[in-house]
Motif scaffolding. Structure first.
Motif, PDB file in Angstrom:
ATOM      1  N   PRO A 290       3.429   0.677   6.290  1.00 24.16           N
ATOM      2  CA  PRO A 290       2.744   1.605   5.361  1.00 24.16           C
ATOM      3  C   PRO A 290       3.235   2.509   4.911  1.00 24.16           C
ATOM      4  O   PRO A 290       4.158   3.336   5.378  1.00 24.16           O
ATOM      5  N   ASN A 291       3.419   2.681   3.375  1.00 27.12           N
ATOM      6  CA  ASN A 291       3.951   3.663   2.741  1.00 27.12           C
ATOM      7  C   ASN A 291       3.242   4.895   2.769  1.00 27.12           C
ATOM      8  O   ASN A 291       1.844   4.410   2.353  1.00 27.12           O
ATOM      9  N   VAL A 292       3.493   6.054   3.018  1.00 25.60           N
ATOM     10  CA  VAL A 292       2.704   7.337   2.746  1.00 25.60           C
ATOM     11  C   VAL A 292       2.949   8.227   1.666  1.00 25.60           C
ATOM     12  O   VAL A 292       4.247   8.429   1.595  1.00 25.60           O
TER      13      VAL A 292
ATOM     14  N   ARG B  11      -1.981   5.863   1.919  1.00 30.95           N
ATOM     15  CA  ARG B  11      -1.269   4.899   2.539  1.00 30.95           C
ATOM     16  C   ARG B  11      -1.545   3.586   1.840  1.00 30.95           C
ATOM     17  O   ARG B  11      -2.455   3.049   1.588  1.00 30.95           O
ATOM     18  N   ASP B  12      -0.114   3.103   1.566  1.00 36.01           N
ATOM     19  CA  ASP B  12      -0.097   1.835   0.899  1.00 36.01           C
ATOM     20  C   ASP B  12       0.064   0.472   2.025  1.00 36.01           C
ATOM     21  O   ASP B  12       0.918   0.692   2.625  1.00 36.01           O
ATOM     22  N   ILE B  13      -0.975   0.048   2.305  1.00 33.14           N
ATOM     23  CA  ILE B  13      -1.231  -0.961   3.507  1.00 33.14           C
ATOM     24  C   ILE B  13      -0.761  -2.423   3.260  1.00 33.14           C
ATOM     25  O   ILE B  13      -1.179  -2.862   2.081  1.00 33.14           O
ATOM     26  N   ALA B  14      -0.117  -2.769   4.163  1.00 33.30           N
ATOM     27  CA  ALA B  14       0.621  -4.409   3.844  1.00 33.30           C
ATOM     28  C   ALA B  14      -0.728  -5.262   3.666  1.00 33.30           C
ATOM     29  O   ALA B  14      -1.706  -4.995   4.165  1.00 33.30           O
ATOM     30  N   GLY B  15      -0.482  -6.267   2.825  1.00 36.83           N
ATOM     31  CA  GLY B  15      -1.698  -7.120   2.259  1.00 36.83           C
ATOM     32  C   GLY B  15      -2.353  -7.821   3.384  1.00 36.83           C
ATOM     33  O   GLY B  15      -1.369  -8.317   4.484  1.00 36.83           O
ATOM     34  N   LEU B  16      -3.631  -8.155   3.448  1.00 36.05           N
ATOM     35  CA  LEU B  16      -4.425  -8.792   4.356  1.00 36.05           C
ATOM     36  C   LEU B  16      -4.348 -10.056   4.036  1.00 36.05           C
ATOM     37  O   LEU B  16      -4.814 -10.421   2.868  1.00 36.05           O
TER      38      LEU B  16
END
Length: 365
Positions: A40-42, A72-77
């Motif tokens: 996650p990029n914050v 937060r840029d969260i990894a794709g689900l």
């Protein structure tokens, strides 16, 4: 700080592009393949509020400090994330840490950008991710239930209360109802927060459209808006690519670009306002020669609670607060004018802070 939010969505819907736009950086690697965001990029983004500049002008402030939101840029689900497929475990762990979910949905066609499900359908995509979050919550509740049953048998009163609530919500969630849409009393809703459920978090649907649809949306974004209305969720339309470009422009160039696009303001401004509304947050200000600053509190916060946002000593030693509503502050030409016209009020610890209040806290520790 305002609030923390996580940008979630399927791979290749524009999450990293939106993150870059919000944080005015290229910190997230935007690429046309799944899982380009490994951790996650914050980042943090200032909350736009034109009132702050006016306050600073009237107060002669040396600097302006807006409140901020954490993103937060969260990894794709992907389908199966609740069972650990793709980067599911990282996704689910990261989303537990945020206050609200920015659910980014692809609402544009582009043959050059692959869709992980083979075709563009934002409502289906939303339901897919909701299902994965719901399955993860059910699994979490089942695990917690085992411990609660043992404690309840040992006559642990608190465990018995929590177990009763769990047994009430589990069947409803098994039928497909997320925790935030369960019919619960206020005290039950508060108790449910202790279970740390993903589907209890407020959701803001963000429709990522093409440039031509940035001003009015399109058929796909309208489908999402209808879904959001049924759920009582928020919905915002923007073009992430345009927002990323706007973030890199100076004020005059940005204004000109917005005029060309037929937009009154960046979509990110609408997104942040909707986030505040979703979470029932308001802004109050402090203003003086040193700085003018915006602060965020939940709607209904009392004066001591607002003081505590600035510093815990302010809340601990709270005496009173001097309050000038923003409109009165401007109309009177600043603090001194408001005092002379009797527009400054002295309020005690029961005072509920209102959006736009300009506050000066008195305390003693």
């Amino acid at each position: 700080m305002g609030f923390s939010c996580g940008i979630v969505g399927l791979p290749n819907v524009g999450k990293s592009t939106l993150f870059n736009a919000l944080t005015s950086s290229a910190a997230a690697a935007a690429a046309n393949y799944p899982f380009c965001t490994i951790e996650p990029n914050v980042g943090r983004a200032p909350v736009p509020d034109p009132r702050l500049e006016k306050l600073a002008e009237l107060a002669g402030s040396a600097r302006i400090i807006p409140t901020q939101i954490e993103i937060r840029d969260i990894a794709g689900l992907v389908k199966g994330a609740s069972k650990g497929e793709g980067l599911g475990n990282r996704f689910l762990g990261a989303i537990r840490e945020v206050d609200a979910i920015l659910h980014l949905l692809r609402c544009f066609e582009d043959d050059d950008i692959a869709h992980v499900e083979g075709a563009v359908d934002p409502v289906r995509d939303a339901e897919l991710i909701e299902t994965e979050l719901l399955l993860a919550d059910i699994e979490s509740l089942e695990r917690q239930k085992e411990g609660l049953v043992k404690r309840a048998r040992g006559r642990d009163k608190e465990a018995g209360i929590r177990l009763a609530l769990l047994e009430k919500v589990l069947p409803a969630m098994a039928e497909g109802r997320p925790a935030r849409r369960l019919d619960l009393a206020a005290e039950e809703r508060e108790l449910l927060g202790g279970f740390h459920l993903l589907t209890a978090k407020p959701v803001l649907y963000v429709c990522n459209v093409d440039e031509d649809s940035a001003a009015g949306g399109n058929a796909l974004s309208r489908e999402v808006a209808e879904m959001a209305a049924r759920e009582g969720a928020g919905c915002v339309v923007l073009a992430a690519g345009i927002e990323a470009e706007l973030a890199e422009l100076g004020a005059e160039e940005r204004a000109e670009y917005l005029r060309e696009l037929g937009l009154e303001e960046p979509g990110l401004h609408r997104l942040i306002r909707e986030g505040y509304a979703l979470l029932d947050l308001i802004t109050f200000f402090t203003a003086g020669p040193k700085e003018s600053r915006a602060w965020t509190v939940p709607k209904g916060a009392t004066a001591p609670q607002a003081a505590g946002v600035i510093h815990t000593d302010f809340q601990r030693g709270f005496i009173c607060v001097e309050v000038i509503p923003f409109d009165e502050y401007v109309a009177c030409g600043g603090e001194q004018g408001a005092k002379e016209r009797g527009r400054m009020r002295l309020e005690g610890r029961d005072y509920v802070v209102r959006d736009g209040d300009v506050c000066l806290f008195r305390f003693n520790v």
